[in-house]
Write an enzyme that holds these catalytic residues in place. Structure first.
Site, PDB file in Angstrom:
ATOM      1  N   LEU A  65       0.840  -1.206   0.000  1.00 35.19           N
ATOM      2  CA  LEU A  65       0.000   0.000   0.000  1.00 35.19           C
ATOM      3  C   LEU A  65       0.873   1.254   0.000  1.00 35.19           C
ATOM      4  O   LEU A  65       2.054   1.199   0.330  1.00 35.19           O
ATOM      5  CB  LEU A  65      -0.899  -0.034   1.238  1.00 35.19           C
ATOM      6  N   PRO A  66       0.261   2.411  -0.346  1.00 37.63           N
ATOM      7  CA  PRO A  66       1.088   3.614  -0.493  1.00 37.63           C
ATOM      8  C   PRO A  66       1.799   4.058   0.787  1.00 37.63           C
ATOM      9  O   PRO A  66       3.003   4.328   0.767  1.00 37.63           O
ATOM     10  CB  PRO A  66       0.091   4.690  -0.957  1.00 37.63           C
ATOM     11  N   THR A  94       6.303   0.621   2.187  1.00 36.71           N
ATOM     12  CA  THR A  94       7.329   1.389   2.904  1.00 36.71           C
ATOM     13  C   THR A  94       6.624   2.369   3.827  1.00 36.71           C
ATOM     14  O   THR A  94       5.906   3.257   3.349  1.00 36.71           O
ATOM     15  CB  THR A  94       8.214   2.182   1.918  1.00 36.71           C
ATOM     16  N   LYS A 169      15.059  -0.069   5.053  1.00 44.97           N
ATOM     17  CA  LYS A 169      14.501   0.483   3.812  1.00 44.97           C
ATOM     18  C   LYS A 169      14.665   2.011   3.764  1.00 44.97           C
ATOM     19  O   LYS A 169      15.032   2.584   2.737  1.00 44.97           O
ATOM     20  CB  LYS A 169      13.011   0.091   3.736  1.00 44.97           C
ATOM     21  N   LYS A 244       8.136  10.945   0.174  1.00 45.63           N
ATOM     22  CA  LYS A 244       7.636  10.313   1.411  1.00 45.63           C
ATOM     23  C   LYS A 244       8.778   9.604   2.146  1.00 45.63           C
ATOM     24  O   LYS A 244       8.955   9.779   3.346  1.00 45.63           O
ATOM     25  CB  LYS A 244       6.531   9.299   1.051  1.00 45.63           C
TER      26      LYS A 244
HETATM   27  P1  NAD Z   1       0.907   2.566  -6.051  1.00 49.06           P
HETATM   28  O1  NAD Z   1       0.291   3.837  -5.600  1.00 49.06           O
HETATM   29  O2  NAD Z   1       1.150   2.335  -7.502  1.00 49.06           O
HETATM   30  O3  NAD Z   1       0.058   1.311  -5.501  1.00 49.06           O
HETATM   31  C1  NAD Z   1      -0.622   1.284  -4.296  1.00 49.06           C
HETATM   32  C2  NAD Z   1      -1.968   0.628  -4.531  1.00 49.06           C
HETATM   33  O4  NAD Z   1      -2.648   0.495  -3.281  1.00 49.06           O
HETATM   34  C3  NAD Z   1      -2.891   1.429  -5.450  1.00 49.06           C
HETATM   35  O5  NAD Z   1      -3.252   0.654  -6.567  1.00 49.06           O
HETATM   36  C4  NAD Z   1      -4.094   1.773  -4.565  1.00 49.06           C
HETATM   37  O6  NAD Z   1      -5.316   1.787  -5.265  1.00 49.06           O
HETATM   38  C5  NAD Z   1      -4.039   0.639  -3.559  1.00 49.06           C
HETATM   39  N1  NAD Z   1      -4.753   0.930  -2.316  1.00 49.06           N
HETATM   40  C6  NAD Z   1      -4.719   2.023  -1.525  1.00 49.06           C
HETATM   41  N2  NAD Z   1      -5.535   1.889  -0.471  1.00 49.06           N
HETATM   42  C7  NAD Z   1      -6.112   0.659  -0.592  1.00 49.06           C
HETATM   43  C8  NAD Z   1      -7.063  -0.065   0.178  1.00 49.06           C
HETATM   44  N3  NAD Z   1      -7.597   0.446   1.284  1.00 49.06           N
HETATM   45  N4  NAD Z   1      -7.429  -1.288  -0.253  1.00 49.06           N
HETATM   46  C9  NAD Z   1      -6.901  -1.823  -1.380  1.00 49.06           C
HETATM   47  N5  NAD Z   1      -6.004  -1.179  -2.166  1.00 49.06           N
HETATM   48  C10 NAD Z   1      -5.622   0.046  -1.769  1.00 49.06           C
HETATM   49  O7  NAD Z   1       2.278   2.469  -5.227  1.00 49.06           O
HETATM   50  P2  NAD Z   1       3.524   1.518  -5.572  1.00 49.06           P
HETATM   51  O8  NAD Z   1       4.486   2.252  -6.423  1.00 49.06           O
HETATM   52  O9  NAD Z   1       3.027   0.168  -5.961  1.00 49.06           O
HETATM   53  O10 NAD Z   1       4.184   1.447  -4.108  1.00 49.06           O
HETATM   54  C11 NAD Z   1       3.612   0.701  -3.063  1.00 49.06           C
HETATM   55  C12 NAD Z   1       4.531   0.756  -1.854  1.00 49.06           C
HETATM   56  O11 NAD Z   1       5.822   0.231  -2.227  1.00 49.06           O
HETATM   57  C13 NAD Z   1       4.800   2.177  -1.332  1.00 49.06           C
HETATM   58  O12 NAD Z   1       4.845   2.151   0.064  1.00 49.06           O
HETATM   59  C14 NAD Z   1       6.146   2.528  -1.956  1.00 49.06           C
HETATM   60  O13 NAD Z   1       6.848   3.491  -1.165  1.00 49.06           O
HETATM   61  C15 NAD Z   1       6.825   1.178  -1.990  1.00 49.06           C
HETATM   62  N6  NAD Z   1       7.844   0.990  -3.046  1.00 49.06           N
HETATM   63  C16 NAD Z   1       7.616   1.398  -4.322  1.00 49.06           C
HETATM   64  C17 NAD Z   1       8.584   1.181  -5.295  1.00 49.06           C
HETATM   65  C18 NAD Z   1       8.395   1.608  -6.745  1.00 49.06           C
HETATM   66  O14 NAD Z   1       9.352   1.556  -7.525  1.00 49.06           O
HETATM   67  N7  NAD Z   1       7.191   2.001  -7.149  1.00 49.06           N
HETATM   68  C19 NAD Z   1       9.794   0.533  -4.962  1.00 49.06           C
HETATM   69  C20 NAD Z   1       9.966   0.092  -3.653  1.00 49.06           C
HETATM   70  C21 NAD Z   1       8.982   0.312  -2.697  1.00 49.06           C
END
Ligand code: NAD
Length: 299
Positions: A65-66, A94, A169, A244
């Site tokens: 999740l975000p 994260t 992380k 963030k």
């Molecule tokens: P994203 O915003 O693309 O995906 C998050 C998903 O969570 C969204 O599709 C959203 O609709 C869903 N969501 C939110 N609230 C929800 C709920 N209550 N029920 C169900 N679904 C829900 O973000 P991301 O890029 O996939 O990143 C996710 C996490 O991973 C973050 O914490 C980010 O910091 C971490 N991260 C991201 C990356 C990257 O390269 N994108 C790399 C490492 C870590």
């Protein structure tokens, strides 16, 4: 094989969940965005109608999740009231160390094993099952969780007790934010000095300037492996998420009295980029702010 509920199918979760299905697990997938659930279904998962529906029969719950507020809401409102007794809970998002410890303690009080297992690697690594996972929990919890993390990972590392995964992380991403800014500055300067970006990449990716930001995620189109730079900085790791993480690092540094000037500078620059409308661009798009005249090289 286990029944796994996967909640959060965005840039990262959308790649991770199908790898668990490919490993033979039965994956019930849910996201607030129906299109994301549909894509997961096409990739071998089954669609859940809600988070509560996804977790009700699951042996393992994985969330991606975000931010902390989403993690707190999903675990307290959806997972804890509906998951099976003794289900294994793993949060790969994260978030800050304190929130991970709070949620973990709340879940432990309800009889669940909860681990923090944030990931490193971009969307390509998520899709390819090549992430690095850093895990916080007891030795027993780590051994229990490991087989469910391995199909998504090239490395699964036990960082320490609950919250230690998030600590690792946050420190890792402070390096990433600072090295990406430095790499962007270097490409802009190299171009102004008359160097071809590809030639500069060939040199620096094999010299002492190399880092993941340079070698695996070069912020310049057509240079190095395919990256979000080749898609006008769409997709990838959103600048808002990098900001963030840098804020999490700054808060953590303040809480323990650590001096992190490069992290602070990177945070200020990403704040400016986000304020100028870059929030949803990949974090390597900051190269366009570092030099407004930055031009995509043409063939
Ligand atoms: P994203 O915003 O693309 O995906 C998050 C998903 O969570 C969204 O599709 C959203 O609709 C869903 N969501 C939110 N609230 C929800 C709920 N209550 N029920 C169900 N679904 C829900 O973000 P991301 O890029 O996939 O990143 C996710 C996490 O991973 C973050 O914490 C980010 O910091 C971490 N991260 C991201 C990356 C990257 O390269 N994108 C790399 C490492 C870590």
């Amino acid at each position: 094989m286990a029944k796994i509920a996967f909640i959060g199918l965005g840039h990262m979760g959308g790649g991770m969940a199908p790898n668990l299905a490919k490993a033979g697990h039965e994956v019930g997938a849910f996201d607030l965005v129906p299109e994301a659930v549909h894509k997961a279904m096409e990739a071998g998962c089954s669609a859940a109608a809600s988070a509560a529906d996804a977790v009700k029969d699951a042996d393992v719950v994985i969330t991606m999740l975000p931010a902390a507020k989403h993690v707190r809401a999903v675990y307290n409102d959806d997972v804890a009231p509906n998951a099976k007794r003794g289900a294994l809970l793993i949060d790969c998002s994260t978030i800050d160390v304190d929130s991970a410890r709070d949620v973990g303690a709340q879940m432990a009080a309800k009889g669940f094993d909860f681990l923090d297992a944030p990931v490193s690697g971009g969307i390509a690594a998520a899709a390819a099952g090549q992430l690095a996972l850093m895990v916080g929990g007891t030795d027993e919890q780590f051994e229990r969780a490991k087989p469910f993390l391995e199909p998504m990972a090239k490395a699964v590392i036990h960082a320490g007790q609950l919250g230690a995964g998030q600590a690792a992380k946050i420190c890792n991403n402070m390096i990433l934010g600072a090295t990406m800014v430095a790499t962007c500055e270097a490409f802009v300067l190299a171009q102004k000095l008359g160097l071809d970006p590809q030639v500069f990449f060939d040199i620096s990716s094999k010299a002492s300037g190399q880092s993941w930001s340079m070698t695996s995620y070069a912020p310049v189109p057509g240079v190095g492996p395919e990256t979000p730079a080749d898609r006008d900085y769409e997709g990838g790791f959103a600048a808002a998420l990098m900001l963030k993480d840098l804020k999490l690092a700054a808060d953590a540094a303040r809480s323990v009295g650590a001096y992190t000037p490069m992290g602070a500078e990177a945070e200020e620059l990403y704040q400016r980029f986000v304020d100028r409308g870059g929030a949803n661009k990949d974090f390597s798009g900051i190269i366009k702010m570092i030099d407004d005249s930055w031009k995509v090289p043409q063939d």
